[in-house]
Design a protein around this motif. Sequence first.
Motif, short mmCIF file in Angstrom:
data_model
loop_
_atom_site.label_atom_id
_atom_site.label_comp_id
_atom_site.label_asym_id
_atom_site.label_seq_id
_atom_site.Cartn_x
_atom_site.Cartn_y
_atom_site.Cartn_z
N ASN A 1 13.41 56.60 46.21
CA ASN A 1 12.44 57.08 45.14
C ASN A 1 12.73 56.40 43.87
O ASN A 1 11.80 56.04 43.09
N SER B 1 4.42 44.83 43.74
CA SER B 1 5.36 45.53 44.85
C SER B 1 6.66 45.08 44.74
O SER B 1 7.49 46.00 45.53
N MET C 1 2.81 48.58 46.74
CA MET C 1 3.36 49.24 45.35
C MET C 1 3.53 50.66 46.13
O MET C 1 4.73 51.32 45.72
N ALA D 1 9.03 48.16 44.80
CA ALA D 1 9.02 48.84 46.15
C ALA D 1 9.75 48.14 47.22
O ALA D 1 10.43 48.73 48.17
N ALA E 1 13.26 48.85 46.84
CA ALA E 1 13.67 50.25 47.53
C ALA E 1 13.73 49.92 48.98
O ALA E 1 14.71 50.40 49.78
N CYS F 1 7.70 41.68 53.69
CA CYS F 1 6.79 42.11 52.64
C CYS F 1 6.05 41.21 51.99
O CYS F 1 4.73 41.30 51.63
N GLY G 1 5.33 51.06 49.77
CA GLY G 1 6.65 50.66 49.97
C GLY G 1 7.61 51.68 49.80
O GLY G 1 8.56 51.61 50.90
N ARG G 2 7.47 52.57 48.78
CA ARG G 2 8.39 53.66 48.50
C ARG G 2 8.35 54.43 49.98
O ARG G 2 9.63 55.14 50.07
#
Lengths: 501, 339
Positions: B247, B77, B137, B80, B83, B114, B140-141
Amino acid sequence: MTDVNQPPLLSIEHINKRFPGVRALNDVSLTFHSGEVHALLGENGAGKSTLIKVLTGIYAKDSGDITLEGRKVHIKNSQDAQNSGIRTVYQEINLIPTMTVAENLTLLDQPRRFGMIRWRSAHSQAREMLARVGLDIDPNSLLVSHSIAVQQMVAIARALGSKARLLILDEPTASLDSDEIARLFGLMRQLKAQGMAIIFVTHFLDQVYAISDTISVLRNGSHVGTFKTRALSQTELVGHMLGKDLDMLQHEQRDITETEEKPVVLSLSQVGKTGMLKPVDLNLRQGEIVGLAGLLGSGRTELCELAYGAARSDQGSKTWLGQSLPINTPKQAIEQGMAYCPEDRKHRGIIAELSVRENLILALQSSRGWWSRIPMAEQQAVVSEFIERLSIKTSDMEKPIGELSGGNQQKVILARWLVTNPKLLILDEPTRGIDVGAHHDILNIIRELCEEGMSLLVASSEVEEIVAFAHRVVVLRDRGKVSEIVGNQISQKSIIQAIAQ
Amino acid sequence: MRLKRSMRWEARTLAPIISLFLLIVGTALVVPGFLRLSIVDGHIYGSLIDILHRSTPTALIALGMAVVIGTKGIDLSVGAIIAICGAVTAVLTASTELHPLIVLGCAVLAGMVCGLWNGTLVAVFGIQPIVATLILMVAGRGIAQMITGGQIVTFHSDFINAIGNGFFMGLPARVVLAAVIIAITVLVLRKTALGMFLEAVGGNSEASRLVGIDSKLLILMVYVFSGFCAALAGVIIAADIRGADANNAGLWLELDAILAVVIAGASLSGGRIYLGLTIVGALIIQTLTTAILTSGLPAQYNLIVKASIILLVLLLQSRVTQNFIKTRVQAFRRSSDAQ
Ligand SMILES: Nc1ncnc2c1ncn2[C@@H]1O[C@H](COP(=O)(O)OP(=O)(O)OP(=O)(O)O)[C@@H](O)[C@H]1O
Ligand SMILES: [Mg+2]
């Protein structure tokens, strides 16, 4: 019996095998005949398991020849060994713990129809194989759910499952009770009569004399000699193994001072766990050695687990040095000065990737906490002291423990707890796989520690061992305590009677 | 005996270091001026510095990954988390008046939360690490998009921009930051017994439990640490482009991090943590990327070449190759002894 003129089934010539820093096999030549039980003996780290692994293709030999029935063979992997009719039970059980017993038993030759496994006949096949070794367990149960002894029997059942010409057993009896051993020996005699050759590795000399026809001794990777069992006395044999004489009788005598007056260290009152152990009462006094005896599955291991807090009891209470304390996790137990050496060395003892030093120091370090790292110089001093005292055979202390011989791994795990200087040491099959010389040293160290005030709770399938040093013996049956034998009443006979009643 | 041991140790550890060295030399032969360093306004510039500069996010998350993999885990992850933390940094800077240090604190905290989530799933609920971290993963985005409102958020803050592109004592500030974090981690793991405990848990968690090591707590901490490293990487990436792209920030970076750990010689089945070599691994990956870009190779070959060279390094590392070389060397020694 063996006909000397008959050509050997298997002969190995000038086998050499090196590992970094060790010469594990040094120009070894041996012959094995059909219809013969050939005992392969030697100290821990002598090269017995290595020789076997070379024979079965797990290790590639550096040089030398293997001849099977007059033909030179190249065994490169266990598949080749299988095809040549060699079946092996390795020292470290190599079954798949997460599969069921039946799957483990039939993994190699599953009955198939149109390429599909026929589960029904696989099961009946598994049941037959289990019945042969006298094991009454559910073939659908997971292998991990059974004790080491049962797993050992499953491994034996698997090796005996299909026709073979050569059966290799590397310390198969290390955790078995007398009943299973007797049954195994019965099977071995039967196979021998059918013309099978059997190689048998063990550290129990009485078993060697009970079953073997021929004895070969290895020392430091070299072949010391091959003898007819009938023509070799036990003292001579030990002399050949160790390269020096050892007074064998010493540890067989009971030499025990009573400890009634000492304070109680750990007291269990009605401690038990549903499905694991019926409630048990037990008092352990300072300096006292209490032996746990019982058949396979009688609850010896379970009692050790609950006493230490490796498993959480759901009944009863514990008192430590007169105080009622919650000892429910290993951490709490260690904080009070307990130590526990479990039976399953491979899965619960060693950390294979870590070095001998790290494995040996781990319990001491964990009791001091992560922030106060033991200085390297001190670690090395402690580790070399114990390598010396227990004669642990390793080329250096940074070697990963997984590369040590089985018996030497066991010594490191014992040392791991001895260095913590515990008030109570719990040992489950402590001398599993340890050679006669070291056995003697370890019993002496344990006695010494107990004289200094350490208490010891020891579960063992070797009744002689318990008789030799226990002040008190707790006999277990069907996962419960059935009786306690004290002081002069302790003898091999009284224990066996209590177990059998 | 001592000598022999250190030689055995070196054979394995030298492989990544030699690979990096050869890579740099090879590139220098193809790309003129690759090794040149120059000082402008008291700041060092040059391709090598550029590689250090660009490799910081990978190096940081590889650091966390090395520790996670050492305990027999894996953290998918981290990309993510990058991000998410980039989004937190951008949104807080663009739309509030908070002091940049507080913004930074919030971003790092978000990363650690996280990590705590991952750690809880793995240590408390016993979910397999690859599955447990796969959840974040994927999610997260989405979370990062929610924070940015689906837009690319740009921001301006001198302080935060300095983390991305500023200099500290002549060196890129982010390189200094990463070096400090790496040094502290090495010190904490090797000067206390923590490193050994983590390796013990990775090697055999049941045996570790029986010697009194609190493996659950350690595993939890390890994922929090990985989240922390990813958060720093996220801040650096956001500061670099002065914006947050939910993204694309840190996309596939988790794979580079895993590769770096593997190049260092660690096994995915846990038990060993090689921090220094992991950083070397991260540098190898970045050097490769930079070398390919500056060598003028057509862009479509980039990935293939990168993969091939990494494969080569891994093959060199593999047990089969090492054994092959060892037996060859032994045979050679024997034959020369015999003469
Ligand atoms: N995979 C390995 N890598 C390195 N050294 C090894 C390896 N396997 C065995 N050795 C070394 O080879 C020697 C012989 O070991 P081996 O396991 O054959 O002993 P053994 O006679 O079976 O002893 P035990 O009675 O303790 O089982 C030991 O010194 C051991 O450390
Ligand atoms: Mg052995």
